[in-house]
Design a protein around this motif. Structure first.
Motif, short mmCIF file in Angstrom:
data_model
loop_
_atom_site.label_atom_id
_atom_site.label_comp_id
_atom_site.label_asym_id
_atom_site.label_seq_id
_atom_site.Cartn_x
_atom_site.Cartn_y
_atom_site.Cartn_z
N ARG A 47 0.84 -1.20 0.00
CA ARG A 47 0.00 0.00 0.00
C ARG A 47 0.87 1.24 0.00
N PRO A 48 0.39 2.34 -0.58
CA PRO A 48 1.18 3.59 -0.58
C PRO A 48 1.53 4.04 0.83
N VAL A 49 2.70 4.60 0.99
CA VAL A 49 3.15 5.11 2.28
C VAL A 49 2.39 6.39 2.61
N GLN A 50 1.73 6.37 3.75
CA GLN A 50 1.02 7.54 4.23
C GLN A 50 0.65 7.34 5.69
N GLY A 51 0.46 8.43 6.42
CA GLY A 51 0.07 8.34 7.81
C GLY A 51 1.12 7.70 8.68
N ASP A 52 0.64 6.99 9.72
CA ASP A 52 1.54 6.31 10.65
C ASP A 52 1.97 4.96 10.09
N CYS A 53 3.15 4.54 10.49
CA CYS A 53 3.69 3.27 10.00
C CYS A 53 2.80 2.11 10.44
N PRO A 54 2.27 1.30 9.51
CA PRO A 54 1.31 0.25 9.86
C PRO A 54 1.94 -1.13 10.06
N VAL A 55 3.26 -1.25 9.86
CA VAL A 55 3.89 -2.57 9.90
C VAL A 55 4.73 -2.72 11.16
N LEU A 56 5.04 -3.97 11.52
CA LEU A 56 5.65 -4.26 12.81
C LEU A 56 7.05 -4.83 12.71
N GLY A 57 7.34 -5.65 11.71
CA GLY A 57 8.63 -6.31 11.61
C GLY A 57 9.75 -5.32 11.39
N PRO A 58 10.96 -5.65 11.84
CA PRO A 58 12.08 -4.70 11.71
C PRO A 58 12.43 -4.36 10.27
N ILE A 59 12.39 -5.34 9.37
CA ILE A 59 12.69 -5.06 7.96
C ILE A 59 11.55 -4.28 7.33
N ALA A 60 10.32 -4.66 7.63
CA ALA A 60 9.15 -3.96 7.09
C ALA A 60 9.14 -2.50 7.53
N ARG A 61 9.46 -2.26 8.80
CA ARG A 61 9.50 -0.88 9.29
C ARG A 61 10.63 -0.09 8.63
N ARG A 62 11.75 -0.73 8.40
CA ARG A 62 12.86 -0.07 7.72
C ARG A 62 12.46 0.31 6.29
N MET A 63 11.75 -0.57 5.61
CA MET A 63 11.26 -0.27 4.27
C MET A 63 10.36 0.95 4.29
N TRP A 64 9.40 0.95 5.22
CA TRP A 64 8.43 2.05 5.31
C TRP A 64 9.14 3.36 5.62
N GLN A 65 10.05 3.33 6.59
CA GLN A 65 10.74 4.56 7.00
C GLN A 65 11.62 5.12 5.88
N ALA A 66 12.23 4.23 5.07
CA ALA A 66 13.07 4.71 3.96
C ALA A 66 12.24 5.42 2.90
#
Length: 302
Positions: free
Chosen positions: A60-79
């Motif tokens: 899903r497009p990145v928007q709002g608050d980070c919706p994922v929990l895993g460390p790699i998934a969160r790193r992807m979202w934050q980048a």
């Protein structure tokens, strides 16, 4: 399919699981390097299942608050979060984020340098006074069996030393394994981390573009059922263009790259399209212009 690994003749390791195809090299004391390889393999075996569990949110497009929990998934979202004003999903940083996760296994006493090459998106570990040389292989379409057998001739090379704030290198373009909205043969980005480099390379490559009816584009979903890009038009063929038109596209991408550099999101970038190259002008990539680099990353280390 289970994760697989094999040691290459030169001592590097090849890890493979589903779409992840990774080559790892490391130097240091044999015991430390072996322990790091073992830790990386243990971590690697669970990555694919971990990402699949959150795949719906990652597409899903990145928007709002980070919706994922895993460390790699969160790193992807934050980048990808700095680019959320335009369409981008965390999948734009998946290869770099995975490489970055694994390179942490090598950040230990006794390992002097290491690289995780995930299909051209690379995470680096460099102890003080260490460096790594990276080769740019521009036009992947011209790579033949003879060159693979006899040795790949890079189009340009640059060094990343430990004194630079660079621990990630990534390349994006329409010739690569992922879709692109632009016409760059390659955009290679150096950044603080591999995930940040991966996301930025995607964004800059998308910006290397122009309106020309000769460029063939198709909805991404017609090319791949499970793509995160939906009906967005992606580039599938770029015919030879007039040099001034190529320059126009490169200037558009360079403007985006310079904006990201000014914001501290990248260290440098080299943009290539149809045998023409532009860079952000820093020493790390400036010398590539003298080598007349061409188009997708083939990584060579020395």
């Amino acid at each position: 399919m289970l994760a697989q690994r094999a040691q290459l003749p030169d001592g590097r390791w090849h890890f493979q699981h589903g779409p992840m195809d990774i080559v790892i090299g490391a130097h240091g004391s044999p015991a430390s390097v072996d322990a790091a390889h073992a830790a990386a393999w243990q971590r690697f075996t669970g990555i694919l299942d971990e990402l699949v569990q959150e795949l719906v949110a990652l597409r899903r497009p990145v928007q709002g608050d980070c919706p994922v929990l895993g460390p790699i998934a969160r790193r992807m979202w934050q980048a990808c979060q700095p680019f959320q004003r335009s369409f981008i999903t965390p999948m734009a940083a998946v290869a770099g984020a995975v490489a970055q996760e694994l390179v942490a296994c090598y950040e230990r006493s006794g390992v002097t340098r290491a690289w995780i090459n995930n299909g051209g998106d690379i995470a680096l570990h460099l102890e003080p006074s260490q460096s790594v040389r990276i080769g740019l292989y521009a036009d992947i379409a011209r790579l033949g069996l003879d060159e693979i057998r006899d040795g790949i001739l890079t189009d340009g090379q640059f060094d990343v030393s430990s004194v630079l704030p660079v621990r990630g290198v990534a390349t994006s373009g329409w010739r690569g394994r992922s879709f692109s909205l632009g016409i760059a043969d390659s955009v290679t980005v150096l950044a603080r981390t591999a995930s940040e480099a991966d996301a930025a390379a995607t964004v800059i490559a998308n910006a290397v573009d122009l309106d020309d009816e000769r460029i063939l584009r198709r909805p991404a979903c017609e090319l791949k059922d499970d793509t995160d890009l939906g009906y967005l038009l992606v580039t599938v063929d770029v015919p030879p263009l007039e040099p001034d038109r190529v320059q126009q596209a490169l200037r558009a991408g360079l403007k985006r790259a310079q904006t990201l550099r000014a914001a501290g999101l990248i260290w440098s970038a080299a943009l290539v399209c149809q045998n023409q190259i532009v860079t952000t002008g820093d020493p790390a990539t400036k010398k590539l212009e003298n080598r007349r680099a061409h188009q997708q990353l083939g990584s060579v280390f020395a």
